[in-house]
Design a protein around this motif. Structure first.
Motif, mmCIF file in Angstrom:
data_model
loop_
_atom_site.group_PDB
_atom_site.id
_atom_site.type_symbol
_atom_site.label_atom_id
_atom_site.label_comp_id
_atom_site.label_asym_id
_atom_site.label_seq_id
_atom_site.Cartn_x
_atom_site.Cartn_y
_atom_site.Cartn_z
ATOM 1 N N LEU A 91 123.861 29.001 110.558
ATOM 2 C CA LEU A 91 122.539 29.655 110.561
ATOM 3 C C LEU A 91 122.213 30.085 109.732
ATOM 4 C CD1 LEU A 91 124.340 32.156 113.512
ATOM 5 C CD2 LEU A 91 122.925 29.622 113.709
ATOM 6 N N GLU A 92 123.293 30.184 108.430
ATOM 7 C CA GLU A 92 122.200 30.770 106.951
ATOM 8 C C GLU A 92 121.213 30.173 106.473
ATOM 9 O OE1 GLU A 92 123.635 32.019 102.837
ATOM 10 O OE2 GLU A 92 125.314 32.063 104.154
ATOM 11 N N PRO A 118 132.247 31.640 115.520
ATOM 12 C CA PRO A 118 131.193 32.157 114.681
ATOM 13 C C PRO A 118 131.267 32.112 113.126
ATOM 14 C CG PRO A 118 133.119 34.345 115.388
ATOM 15 C CD PRO A 118 133.282 33.226 116.120
ATOM 16 N N VAL A 119 132.796 32.046 112.435
ATOM 17 C CA VAL A 119 132.860 31.641 110.786
ATOM 18 C C VAL A 119 132.407 30.401 110.490
ATOM 19 C CG1 VAL A 119 134.569 31.399 109.231
ATOM 20 C CG2 VAL A 119 134.811 32.951 111.424
ATOM 21 N N GLN A 143 126.556 23.361 118.165
ATOM 22 C CA GLN A 143 127.798 22.507 118.801
ATOM 23 C C GLN A 143 128.855 24.123 118.563
ATOM 24 O OE1 GLN A 143 129.950 20.394 115.735
ATOM 25 N NE2 GLN A 143 128.766 21.180 113.926
ATOM 26 N N TYR A 144 128.649 25.229 118.098
ATOM 27 C CA TYR A 144 129.162 26.625 118.768
ATOM 28 C C TYR A 144 128.783 27.221 119.774
ATOM 29 C CZ TYR A 144 131.789 24.034 114.326
ATOM 30 O OH TYR A 144 131.872 23.513 113.338
ATOM 31 N N PHE A 162 119.177 38.650 123.057
ATOM 32 C CA PHE A 162 119.794 37.745 123.899
ATOM 33 C C PHE A 162 120.634 36.569 123.848
ATOM 34 C CE2 PHE A 162 116.239 40.202 126.128
ATOM 35 C CZ PHE A 162 116.796 40.825 127.985
ATOM 36 N N LYS A 163 120.683 36.536 122.661
ATOM 37 C CA LYS A 163 121.371 35.422 122.199
ATOM 38 C C LYS A 163 122.876 36.225 121.845
ATOM 39 C CE LYS A 163 117.433 32.827 122.085
ATOM 40 N NZ LYS A 163 117.709 31.309 123.734
ATOM 41 N N GLY A 164 123.466 36.860 122.050
ATOM 42 C CA GLY A 164 124.901 37.092 121.936
ATOM 43 C C GLY A 164 125.235 37.887 120.687
ATOM 44 N N THR A 165 126.426 37.521 120.193
ATOM 45 C CA THR A 165 126.922 38.961 118.767
ATOM 46 C C THR A 165 127.612 37.598 118.158
ATOM 47 O OG1 THR A 165 128.817 39.457 119.909
ATOM 48 C CG2 THR A 165 126.293 40.175 119.645
#
Length: 968
Positions: free
Chosen positions: A104-105, A97-98, A139-140, A86-89
């Protein structure tokens, strides 16, 4: 024999391009649901069934994997992944995302290191660093954009579930939003991104905390462990272990997703109003490029050992003592499942099964039941029982096993087996009326590997079963190969306290909107014309005779009926009716025994119930219309000629006393009692009972007299079924004494009165658990104003309703304070009652004050977002436009409107007004109705685990005992 059956079934299967379809599909001749099964080139299965009752579609996307496939070192992973879906793509749920990707990594690597640490200080430091990096990633983040998407297209019931063998994603969408739905789901299943991990992890842990007080979970886990000692069914649970929940692996989750979330391991299951070819074309458009997996074969485990002697095990918990017995069977796709289902119904069907008649009817224990659980690799049949006062669990087991012995010897009525088959047919026909039930059947068939022709042929196969076959099966498979789980009452020593982690709230970024969401919002779809109830057109106001009015809706679809005799008084007027209804269930008449009464109802595929509410009483019949006259006559015979059985009455009172004591041990029941106390005070619907001493002294003939004399009072017949009005009048006149009905006025109700909140106060009741249940109530004594219904509804949608609401975002998404959190402005149910507002949360003990603080923050200053409000409006408008009130629900809608003092469908007024409401309207409503108000805090929990000093700052604490909230 099996080969012959399979050959016959296979001959029914057709591969077709029928009716001009350009897509190949499979269908089964004689399938009442007219299901089509498509398979795309990448292996994606699509099950479709058309049902045009309302312009909506029930969708399930089933992934054939569950906790059975969790890595042993990170159990709970499948369930984690369900939440993360449910958290998106990389297209939504994120602004950049960039820029987000390196963080995230980094978080993923830090979790891999964190789970290897054992030193508490090192773990604390590492988690603090994870929290810090998570702030940079957040923040993103645009939390809940998936839920915004679903709200935008008017979806209902956005949810998912995970079990041993399946993870399934659920949406109920308007029929004009198939394209948007498919676009969103395809992106979700191909490009899932793991973000917001540490707050969602805490929400999952709160879900785990809730399970700790559910002794049913403990019984199930223990049963599975003994029946499947070397299989994941028995070695790991869906929720996972406490240790694994606190030491997750994002890397393992990604690997799991890559292996199992592939098209040749997924089925899209849909039922509703659509054109099948158009749906398949749309699904192929968006899912067609999804690449299949190399290996989706299910793991093969060693055959589970057959038990040669009974196995006992024990679990401990705060709830009342009870017992489960379990037997292992072949997998769900085996034809053995047919026989297991029939045997379960012969033992326990709620009316005339052996447990129902021999144990429950005769009150040999507090209650018994049976359930069949078919699964992908194995199935099991469970019997359960709860002891009455002074009865041991060993005695409970003996009683349950004695009923199995009756199946072995054929010691039961010859009518039982054909009656079970007839009622299973009725249940199947009823299921076909429900989009949800149809889609669930597809999920089960896909996951369990059951050919659809086998599902369609089930009723015919069941119809051919004989008593001799049942006897032989039970003798062969019900030997000393069972497991007994004893549920003892006490404090579970295995439960460990976990302190709340130091989580910095992530920003909600509620005003950010991704381009993907904007594109969906701007998509033009053919609008659905709303159709609200017009009571003057959709409901027939008639009468059987001069004294007996009717509310009538004709069923033009099938042979099912539902009828009720409704009286405008309830237990507010006279508490005895509820007990009379319960007592009647144990009685026969001057010509029929109690067992014969139940057997006859079951044989007719009809059932009755007497429901006594606060303000009304209904005597209800439903089932096959062809048998309605006989069922009506049988019910009247029972109510007019029930025979007093003093021994049964004394036992009934004893069982009621035991049930009340057992209820005190259940956490949810404790909270329900406390919540009712918080709204009404000591005189409330949940606490309103006849005390046991008085009940014991009551003459049972007095109770039966109340039911016998019901026809003296004014009442109304409510009917939905295939009979015409004249046929209904004739049936009632021919089979009942209704022509002699009196016009006697009904007894007067003494209404429960909602208590205003004039000052802050805290009601605290005890329950020793790792979590608390808490509500904050406010009631300023305002009656419902229908002119305010639109702004009330929009406020609820925006502020406290679904996963896109302010409450969910702030309490769960941003802070991980709870698994369950919402708020609701509740309109009165009756025109003489008042509206009220409440918040609700279940949370860890040491998070209580954080929850109160945050609730006050958002109550006193509602976060403002034009974008969020517009989504709430769009969601409501699309939902209302595609909503249809049909069947018996039309009658219920009229009754509810009448109670509120109106004669129209208020949803139509809401639909017309919502588009013109503004954020200023909602904020003004919130400021006037919920901000800076005195609240009554209703808390169920262990005072020793709570920060009472902090709590007392909100108001004086009134400590209520368990006896006070229950009234006994």
């Amino acid at each position: 024999m099996k080969r012959i059956i399979y050959f016959f079934l296979a001959s029914l299967l057709l591969t077709a391009c029928g009716s001009g379809s350009k897509y190949d599909y499979e269908e089964v001749e004689g399938d009442m649901s007219q299901t089509r099964i498509y398979t795309l080139k990448n292996g994606l299965k699509i099950y479709l069934s058309v049902n045009k009752e309302e312009p909506r579609i029930q969708t399930y996307i089933a992934v054939r994997t569950g906790s059975k496939n969790d890595p042993a070192e990170t159990t709970g992973l499948a369930h984690y992944l369900e939440h993360l879906m449910f958290k998106g793509t990389d297209k939504y749920g994120v602004t950049d995302p960039v820029a987000e990707a390196p963080y995230l990594e980094d978080i993923e690597k830090r979790y891999e290191a964190y789970r290897q640490l054992t030193d508490p200080e090192a773990r604390r430091k590492a988690y603090h660093e994870i929290d810090s990096v998570s702030q940079l990633a957040a923040q993103y983040n645009i939390p809940n954009e998936y839920d915004k998407l679903m709200a935008t297209i008017g979806s209902e019931g956005s949810n998912a579930y995970t079990s041993n063998d399946v993870t399934c994603y659920v949406e109920d969408i308007p029929s004009n939003e198939i394209d948007n739905w498919a676009k969103i789901q395809a992106d979700r299943f191909m490009n899932m991104t793991i973000r917001g991990f540490h707050t969602e992890l805490e929400a999952v842990y709160e879900e785990y905390n809730i399970s700790l007080t559910d002794d049913g979970d403990k019984l199930y886990t223990a049963m599975m462990a003994k029946l499947f000692p070397t299989h994941p069914y028995g070695t790991q649970t869906t929720i996972g272990t406490q240790e694994h929940l606190k030491n997750p692996s994002i890397t393992n989750i990604k690997n799991y997703f890559k292996k199992w979330y592939v098209p040749n391991n997924v089925a899209i299951c849909m039922s509703g109003d659509f054109d099948p070819d158009e749906v398949v074309a749309t699904i192929e458009k968006y899912f067609g490029e999804w690449q299949p997996g190399d290996d989706v074969a299910q793991p093969v485990y060693e055959e589970q050992p057959e038990l040669t002697a009974p196995v006992d095990t024990t679990v401990i918990g705060l709830e009342a003592e009870n017992l489960w017995l379990g037997w292992k069977f072949e997998k769900a796709s085996s034809l053995q499942a047919d026989t297991m289902q029939v045997i379960q119904q012969m033992l326990s069907n709620g009316t005339a099964g052996l447990l129902d008649l021999d144990i429950n009817q005769q009150m040999k224990m507090l209650g018994s039941w049976g359930a069949a659980l078919p699964m992908q690799d194995y199935s099991l049949l469970i019997l359960g029982g709860t002891p009455k006062e002074g009865q041991t669990l060993e005695e409970v087991r003996s009683l349950l096993l004695a009923e199995i012995d009756k199946l072995k010897t054929g010691d039961y009525s010859d009518d039982l087996l054909p009656s079970v088959v007839n009622n299973l047919k009725l249940a199947y026909y009823n299921a076909l009326e429900s989009n949800q039930a149809r889609a669930r059947m597809y999920v089960n068939a896909f996951v369990n590997g059951t050919p659809w022709e086998q599902e369609v042929g089930a009723i015919d196969r069941l119809s051919g079963m004989t008593k001799e076959q049942i006897t032989a099966f039970v003798k062969q498979h019900f030997t000393d190969n069972y497991v007994t789980v004893f549920k003892k009452q006490g404090v579970d020593p295995t439960i460990k306290k976990i302190d709340k982690p130091a989580i910095t709230p992530i920003p909600t970024n509620r005003d950010y909107v991704s381009q993907f969401v904007k594109d969906v919002q701007n998509t033009k779809v053919e609008p659905i014309a709303p159709r609200f109830v017009d009571f003057k057109k959709d409901l027939v106001f008639g009468s059987v005779n001069a004294n007996l009015p009717t509310l009538y809706v004709q069923n033009k679809e099938n042979g099912r009926f539902q009828m009720a005799f409704r009286y405008e008084f309830g237990n507010e007027a006279d508490l005895r009716y509820g007990y009379a209804a319960q007592y009647l269930d144990y009685l026969g008449t001057d010509s029929l025994s109690a067992e014969q009464i139940k057997q006859q109802f079951y044989k007719l595929a009809c059932s009755y119930s007497i429901n006594v509410g606060s303000r009304n009483l209904t005597v209800t019949l439903n089932g096959l219309s062809e048998n309605m006259p006989q069922a009506v006559a049988l019910l009247e015979h029972l109510m007019q000629h029930a025979k007093v059985d003093k021994e049964a009455y004394d036992m009934f009172v004893s069982m009621e006393a035991k049930a009340r004591m057992d209820a005190k041990a259940d956490q949810r029941t404790n909270f329900d009692m406390l919540a009712s106390y918080g709204i009404y005070g000591s005189y409330n619907p949940r606490r309103h009972n006849i005390d046991i001493e008085t009940l014991a002294k009551t003459d049972p003939s007095e109770l039966l007299g109340l039911l016998k004399d019901l026809t003296q009072y004014k009442h109304t017949v409510l009917y939905y079924g295939p009979m015409t009005e004249s046929e209904l009048a004739e049936a009632l006149t021919s089979y009942t004494s209704l022509p002699n009905v009196s016009t006697k006025d009904v007894p007067e109700n003494k209404h429960f009165v909602m208590q205003p909140t004039t000052n802050n106060e805290i009601l605290l009741a005890p329950y020793d658990a790792q979590n608390i249940y808490m509500r904050m109530y406010y009631n300023e004594g305002l009656s419902w104003n229908p002119e305010e219904a639109p702004v009330q509804a929009l406020f609820n949608e925006f502020f406290g309703g679904g996963m896109n609401s302010v409450v969910f975002q702030e309490l769960r998404e941003a802070r991980g304070l709870a698994y369950n959190a919402y708020a609701y402005y509740q309109q009165a149910s009756y025109k003489d009652q008042q509206d009220m507002f409440f918040t609700h949360i279940i949370t860890q003990n040491d998070k209580m004050n954080d929850c109160i603080t945050e609730f006050h923050h958002i109550l006193d200053s509602v976060p403002q977002s034009e974008g969020a409000l517009n989504i709430a409006k769009e969601s409501m408008i699309k939902r209302l436009a595609s909503m249809r009130t049909t069947k018996f629900a039309i009658i219920n809608a009229w009754l509810a409107a009448k109670e509120m003092g109106i004669d129209y469908d208020v949803n139509e007024r809401i639909y017309e007004a919502v588009p013109n409401l503004t954020l200023a309207d909602v904020l003004k409503f919130a400021d006037e109705r919920i901000a800076r108000k005195p609240y009554r805090y209703v808390i169920l929990g262990n005072e020793k685990a709570l920060d009472m000093t902090a709590l007392e700052q909100y108001g004086p604490v009134k400590r209520l005992t368990t006896e006070e909230i229950f009234g006994y």
